[in-house]
Design an enzyme around this catalytic site. Structure first.
Site, PDB file in Angstrom:
ATOM      1  N   GLY A  14       0.705  -1.347  -0.034  1.00 55.73           N
ATOM      2  CA  GLY A  14      -0.053  -0.076   0.196  1.00 55.73           C
ATOM      3  C   GLY A  14       0.781   1.211   0.123  1.00 55.73           C
ATOM      4  N   ALA A  15       1.942   1.215  -0.844  1.00 56.26           N
ATOM      5  CA  ALA A  15       2.991   2.222  -0.560  1.00 56.26           C
ATOM      6  C   ALA A  15       2.581   3.477  -1.308  1.00 56.26           C
ATOM      7  CB  ALA A  15       4.391   1.588  -1.348  1.00 56.26           C
ATOM      8  N   LEU A  19      -1.554   6.740   4.115  1.00 58.31           N
ATOM      9  CA  LEU A  19      -0.945   6.100   5.477  1.00 58.31           C
ATOM     10  C   LEU A  19       0.633   6.281   5.141  1.00 58.31           C
ATOM     11  CD1 LEU A  19      -1.318   5.496   8.360  1.00 58.31           C
ATOM     12  CD2 LEU A  19      -0.851   3.141   7.425  1.00 58.31           C
ATOM     13  N   LYS A 152      -5.346  -1.037  11.316  1.00 57.89           N
ATOM     14  CA  LYS A 152      -6.763  -1.182  12.025  1.00 57.89           C
ATOM     15  C   LYS A 152      -7.557  -0.977  10.930  1.00 57.89           C
ATOM     16  CE  LYS A 152      -8.751   2.679  13.254  1.00 57.89           C
ATOM     17  NZ  LYS A 152      -9.291   3.983  13.627  1.00 57.89           N
ATOM     18  N   ASP A 181      -2.176   0.453  17.224  1.00 62.38           N
ATOM     19  CA  ASP A 181      -2.977   1.198  17.626  1.00 62.38           C
ATOM     20  C   ASP A 181      -2.244   2.657  17.827  1.00 62.38           C
ATOM     21  OD1 ASP A 181      -4.281   3.152  19.262  1.00 62.38           O
ATOM     22  OD2 ASP A 181      -5.656   1.496  19.789  1.00 62.38           O
ATOM     23  N   HIS A 182      -2.148   3.609  16.929  1.00 59.64           N
ATOM     24  CA  HIS A 182      -1.224   4.644  17.108  1.00 59.64           C
ATOM     25  C   HIS A 182      -1.151   5.458  18.385  1.00 59.64           C
ATOM     26  CE1 HIS A 182      -4.339   7.389  15.105  1.00 59.64           C
ATOM     27  NE2 HIS A 182      -3.651   8.037  15.815  1.00 59.64           N
ATOM     28  N   LYS A 186       1.717   7.613  21.273  1.00 56.68           N
ATOM     29  CA  LYS A 186       1.857   8.789  21.457  1.00 56.68           C
ATOM     30  C   LYS A 186       2.679   9.089  23.103  1.00 56.68           C
ATOM     31  CE  LYS A 186      -2.608  10.128  19.265  1.00 56.68           C
ATOM     32  NZ  LYS A 186      -2.116  11.053  18.411  1.00 56.68           N
ATOM     33  N   GLU A 220     -11.985  16.114  17.852  1.00 60.05           N
ATOM     34  CA  GLU A 220     -11.561  16.343  16.642  1.00 60.05           C
ATOM     35  C   GLU A 220     -12.268  17.376  15.893  1.00 60.05           C
ATOM     36  OE1 GLU A 220     -10.101  13.303  13.817  1.00 60.05           O
ATOM     37  OE2 GLU A 220     -11.105  11.962  15.080  1.00 60.05           O
ATOM     38  N   HIS A 244      -8.576   2.926  20.153  1.00 59.61           N
ATOM     39  CA  HIS A 244      -8.016   4.209  20.962  1.00 59.61           C
ATOM     40  C   HIS A 244      -8.450   4.525  22.501  1.00 59.61           C
ATOM     41  CE1 HIS A 244      -6.489   4.406  17.250  1.00 59.61           C
ATOM     42  NE2 HIS A 244      -7.271   5.194  16.622  1.00 59.61           N
TER      43      HIS A 244
HETATM   44  N1  LIG Z   1      -4.650   7.034   6.369  1.00 57.03           N
HETATM   45  C1  LIG Z   1      -4.659   6.976   7.602  1.00 57.03           C
HETATM   46  O1  LIG Z   1      -4.443   8.141   8.297  1.00 57.03           O
HETATM   47  C2  LIG Z   1      -4.882   5.925   8.579  1.00 57.03           C
HETATM   48  C3  LIG Z   1      -4.989   4.446   7.728  1.00 57.03           C
HETATM   49  N2  LIG Z   1      -5.308   3.454   8.416  1.00 57.03           N
HETATM   50  C4  LIG Z   1      -5.425   2.152   7.923  1.00 57.03           C
HETATM   51  O2  LIG Z   1      -4.275   1.877   7.024  1.00 57.03           O
HETATM   52  C5  LIG Z   1      -4.640   1.184   5.734  1.00 57.03           C
HETATM   53  C6  LIG Z   1      -4.403   2.020   4.651  1.00 57.03           C
HETATM   54  O3  LIG Z   1      -5.135   3.172   4.654  1.00 57.03           O
HETATM   55  P1  LIG Z   1      -4.762   4.459   3.634  1.00 57.03           P
HETATM   56  O4  LIG Z   1      -3.477   4.429   3.450  1.00 57.03           O
HETATM   57  O5  LIG Z   1      -5.627   5.610   3.934  1.00 57.03           O
HETATM   58  O6  LIG Z   1      -5.468   3.728   2.301  1.00 57.03           O
HETATM   59  P2  LIG Z   1      -5.267   4.103   0.695  1.00 57.03           P
HETATM   60  O7  LIG Z   1      -6.677   3.786   0.196  1.00 57.03           O
HETATM   61  O8  LIG Z   1      -4.942   5.559   0.390  1.00 57.03           O
HETATM   62  O9  LIG Z   1      -4.258   3.470   0.180  1.00 57.03           O
HETATM   63  C7  LIG Z   1      -4.491   1.946  -0.203  1.00 57.03           C
HETATM   64  C8  LIG Z   1      -3.096   1.314  -0.870  1.00 57.03           C
HETATM   65  O10 LIG Z   1      -3.284  -0.065  -1.404  1.00 57.03           O
HETATM   66  C9  LIG Z   1      -3.066  -0.332  -2.556  1.00 57.03           C
HETATM   67  N3  LIG Z   1      -3.858  -1.381  -3.183  1.00 57.03           N
HETATM   68  C10 LIG Z   1      -5.095  -1.158  -3.426  1.00 57.03           C
HETATM   69  N4  LIG Z   1      -5.381  -2.462  -3.756  1.00 57.03           N
HETATM   70  C11 LIG Z   1      -4.217  -3.177  -4.069  1.00 57.03           C
HETATM   71  C12 LIG Z   1      -4.094  -4.216  -4.696  1.00 57.03           C
HETATM   72  N5  LIG Z   1      -5.098  -5.229  -4.787  1.00 57.03           N
HETATM   73  N6  LIG Z   1      -2.712  -4.785  -4.792  1.00 57.03           N
HETATM   74  C13 LIG Z   1      -1.492  -3.928  -4.366  1.00 57.03           C
HETATM   75  N7  LIG Z   1      -1.942  -2.610  -3.695  1.00 57.03           N
HETATM   76  C14 LIG Z   1      -3.297  -2.330  -3.602  1.00 57.03           C
HETATM   77  C15 LIG Z   1      -3.170   0.999  -3.185  1.00 57.03           C
HETATM   78  O11 LIG Z   1      -2.499   1.410  -4.402  1.00 57.03           O
HETATM   79  P3  LIG Z   1      -2.919   0.966  -5.868  1.00 57.03           P
HETATM   80  O12 LIG Z   1      -4.076   1.702  -5.879  1.00 57.03           O
HETATM   81  O13 LIG Z   1      -1.794   1.821  -6.732  1.00 57.03           O
HETATM   82  O14 LIG Z   1      -2.746  -0.390  -5.947  1.00 57.03           O
HETATM   83  C16 LIG Z   1      -2.751   1.974  -2.105  1.00 57.03           C
HETATM   84  O15 LIG Z   1      -1.357   2.181  -2.033  1.00 57.03           O
HETATM   85  C17 LIG Z   1      -6.044   1.232   6.171  1.00 57.03           C
HETATM   86  O16 LIG Z   1      -6.295  -0.187   6.663  1.00 57.03           O
HETATM   87  C18 LIG Z   1      -6.666   2.099   6.900  1.00 57.03           C
HETATM   88  O17 LIG Z   1      -7.807   1.698   7.873  1.00 57.03           O
HETATM   89  C19 LIG Z   1      -5.355   3.532   9.750  1.00 57.03           C
HETATM   90  C20 LIG Z   1      -5.158   4.660  10.413  1.00 57.03           C
HETATM   91  C21 LIG Z   1      -4.691   5.909   9.832  1.00 57.03           C
HETATM   92  O1  LIG Z   2      -7.554   6.135  13.873  1.00 63.80           O
HETATM   93  C1  LIG Z   2      -7.876   7.145  13.747  1.00 63.80           C
HETATM   94  O2  LIG Z   2      -7.516   8.324  14.385  1.00 63.80           O
HETATM   95  C2  LIG Z   2      -7.953   9.490  14.057  1.00 63.80           C
HETATM   96  C3  LIG Z   2      -7.185  10.329  15.163  1.00 63.80           C
HETATM   97  O3  LIG Z   2      -6.015  10.468  15.406  1.00 63.80           O
HETATM   98  P1  LIG Z   2      -5.344  11.360  15.911  1.00 63.80           P
HETATM   99  O4  LIG Z   2      -3.655  11.015  16.250  1.00 63.80           O
HETATM  100  O5  LIG Z   2      -5.150  12.632  14.939  1.00 63.80           O
HETATM  101  O6  LIG Z   2      -5.992  11.959  17.318  1.00 63.80           O
HETATM  102  C4  LIG Z   2      -8.920   9.650  13.534  1.00 63.80           C
HETATM  103  O7  LIG Z   2      -9.148  10.973  12.655  1.00 63.80           O
HETATM  104  C5  LIG Z   2      -9.598   8.725  12.537  1.00 63.80           C
HETATM  105  O8  LIG Z   2     -10.863   8.785  12.210  1.00 63.80           O
HETATM  106  C6  LIG Z   2      -9.335   7.382  13.112  1.00 63.80           C
HETATM  107  O9  LIG Z   2      -9.499   6.336  11.927  1.00 63.80           O
END
Ligand SMILES: NC(=O)C1=CN([C@@H]2O[C@H](COP(=O)(O)OP(=O)(O)OC[C@H]3O[C@@H](n4cnc5c(N)ncnc54)[C@H](OP(=O)(O)O)[C@@H]3O)[C@@H](O)[C@H]2O)C=CC1
Ligand SMILES: O=C1O[C@H](COP(=O)(O)O)[C@@H](O)[C@H](O)[C@H]1O
Length: 500
Positions: A14-15, A19, A152, A181-182, A186, A220, A244
């Site tokens: 998911g690079a 996230l 998560k 669990d980020h 903290k 938030e 959290h």
């Molecule tokens: N974003 C955040 O702040 C937070 C995210 N999370 C968790 O982290 C995880 C990722 O979240 P986030 O980064 O926001 O998600 P995104 O939707 O931004 O990213 C998903 C990634 O998965 C890749 N992907 C999707 N399908 C495939 C596949 N079949 N094979 C290979 N790669 C694939 C996508 O790239 P491509 O489409 O190029 O394949 C992309 O790099 C989730 O579980 C989310 O709940 C948890 C806390 C906070």
């Molecule tokens: O895991 C999550 O946390 C954020 C809040 O994190 P914080 O470090 O900014 O307090 C929340 O916005 C998000 O909905 C949730 O998935």
């Protein structure tokens, strides 16, 4: 204590995602520029988009420049040169062979001893698939250690979490599974233990004899933003409370561990969940409030209600706010309510824990004045990091009045949220094999058991009804009533007090 990270390859599934860009690349960069990661590491980014290694390195550098302010360009370039990219669909078995080939080359070039960390920054539907293929295709069969970080949400209820856990445990040992669990990364959440167990004055009064109640608020200002597809199914209960908020409850309520070892600490945390009162439907109605934000104003700007947000169903019943009164039925905590609340689009971004102490045995001073305040220990998790203790003193001069004063320690004051730092700490721990601040399966299972009862009561219609709160407020009136019924009220987060 900071240690140097052993040689290793890190695979980020998911690079190209949010996230990875906002949290993981900057966190790894910080470890590198602080010298905790030496030169013997490689990072392989995996996703389906087309990138060359060079394009990917440029992308990583740009993410760091954006999300790690002050990053030095020569260090960023050197750091990014450790990154490689593999276009791969994680559901396709043959692509794992390419991954293995690449990792074998990198193992040799960086002398990683076969140590590998797999970070699943992907949608939860892939959390079972990836470990299964990593094992079946022999990628985890190296001389070195193999660890996996799972983001998560870990399931959406107990049965789904159990199924997922079984899938992962068939491929990795529990000790090598790092459920993140980020909030546990903290600074001030980790500091709760030190404040409690490092100060005799607190630990001796940390019980129902001296503590009246505990409040934990995580508010938030942001709304659902572009995450409605996920949030519509989770709501605040699954998004924040299951993980959290319960983690913070455990940190406040746990018994002192015998030793500061991961299993000792995690054993004590899980005991809190075993004593947590699991609600029946009637108790859910009495003790849990859920609400959704309506349109309002934030910093003078009009903002839409949840139902008007993009990709939200017009009739959506998803809660964006939860408040609850929890009970921990054990020797230490019987009779002390734990009030928790969390929500989006509230007045301030703030996470704070307030320990309210009981009044002394005799009202020598406070009988005469309304200015008396109970002693409060506030643990400021974010945006400020610190602790403050509210005491009553006498104002200067010839008066017998009372003046509440705050003794405050500020760990760090920053406009930025500290999540990247949390990821930095957690990645560091994981690379060193320290699982203290990751969640163990029994914690996760019990927290789902508790949450599932609330979900079930809400679905059956017997639990509390969904109410509304105005964007920019501190939540619905029902959340206030939860406390007024006990003669309590929410202590405003420090930020709100400062802005008043
Ligand atoms: N974003 C955040 O702040 C937070 C995210 N999370 C968790 O982290 C995880 C990722 O979240 P986030 O980064 O926001 O998600 P995104 O939707 O931004 O990213 C998903 C990634 O998965 C890749 N992907 C999707 N399908 C495939 C596949 N079949 N094979 C290979 N790669 C694939 C996508 O790239 P491509 O489409 O190029 O394949 C992309 O790099 C989730 O579980 C989310 O709940 C948890 C806390 C906070
Ligand atoms: O895991 C999550 O946390 C954020 C809040 O994190 P914080 O470090 O900014 O307090 C929340 O916005 C998000 O909905 C949730 O998935």
């Amino acid at each position: 204590m900071i240690h140097s990270i052993p040689n290793a390859s890190i695979v980020i599934f998911g690079a190209t995602g949010d996230l990875a860009h906002r949290k993981l690349f900057p966190a790894l960069y910080q470890l590198y520029q602080k010298g905790h990661m030496k030169e013997n590491f490689s990072v392989v980014g995996v996703s389906r988009k087309e990138y060359s290694h060079d394009d990917f390195q440029a992308e990583v550098a740009s993410a760091i420049n954006e999300h790690a302010p002050g990053a030095k360009s020569e260090i960023v370039q050197k750091f990014a040169s450790h990154f490689y990219y593999l276009k791969m669909d994680v559901t396709s078995e043959p692509s794992y062979h390419e991954l293995e080939e690449l990792l074998n080359v990198l193992d040799r070039d960086y002398q990683t001893n076969g140590n590998r960390l797999y970070y699943l920054a992907m949608a939860p539907k892939f959390f079972g698939t990836i470990p299964t293929f990593l094992k079946s295709e022999g990628i985890t069969r190296t001389e070195g250690w193999q660890r996996i970080v799972i983001e998560k949400p870990f399931g959406h209820d107990l049965p789904s979490a159990t199924k997922l856990n079984e899938e992962i445990q068939q491929c990795f040992n529990e000790d090598d599974i790092y459920r993140i669990d980020h909030y546990l990364g903290k600074e001030m959440v980790q500091n709760i233990q030190v404040i409690r167990f490092g100060n005799a004055i607190f630990e001796s009064i940390w019980n129902n004899k001296y503590i009246d109640s505990v409040q934990i608020t995580s508010s938030e200002t942001l709304g659902v933003e572009d995450r409605a597809a996920y949030y519509e199914k989770s709501g605040a209960l699954l998004d924040m409370v299951q993980n959290h908020m319960l983690q913070m409850v455990m940190m406040v309520a746990m018994e002192p561990p015998g030793e500061l070892k991961p299993e000792h600490i995690r054993d004590e945390k899980v005991k809190v969940l075993r004593s947590l009162r699991f609600f029946n439907e009637e108790e859910v109605k009495q003790n849990v409030v859920r609400a959704q934000y309506s349109a309002g104003e934030m910093k003078g700007e009009k903002v839409p209600g949840y139902l008007q947000e993009e990709n939200v169903a017009p009739e959506s019943k998803t809660e964006t706010f939860v408040a609850a009164k929890l009970f921990i039925d054990n020797f230490r905590w019987t009779g002390v309510p734990f009030y928790i609340r969390t929500g989006k689009r509230m007045a301030v971004k703030s996470t704070e824990i307030v320990i309210q102490f009981k009044q002394g045995p005799m009202a020598l001073y406070h009988a005469k004045t309304e200015k008396y305040q109970p002693n409060l220990l506030r643990i400021h998790i974010q945006p400020d990091e610190g602790v403050s203790l509210t005491l009553n003193a006498k104002p200067k001069g010839d008066t017998s009045d009372l003046l509440p004063i705050d003794m405050t320690y500020n760990n760090k004051s920053t406009a930025e949220m500290n999540s990247p730092e949390a990821y930095e700490k957690l990645l560091h721990d994981c690379l060193l094999g320290n699982s203290t601040y990751f969640t163990r399966w029994d914690e996760v299972a019990l927290s789902w058991e508790f949450i599932d009862r609330i979900t079930k009561a809400w679905q059956s219609g017997t639990g509390s009804l969904l109410t509304e709160y105005t964007s920019g407020s501190m939540g619905p009136i029902e959340a206030d009533q939860l406390l007024t019924a006990d003669g309590h009220s929410w202590w405003e987060p420090t930020k709100v007090r400062e802005e008043c």
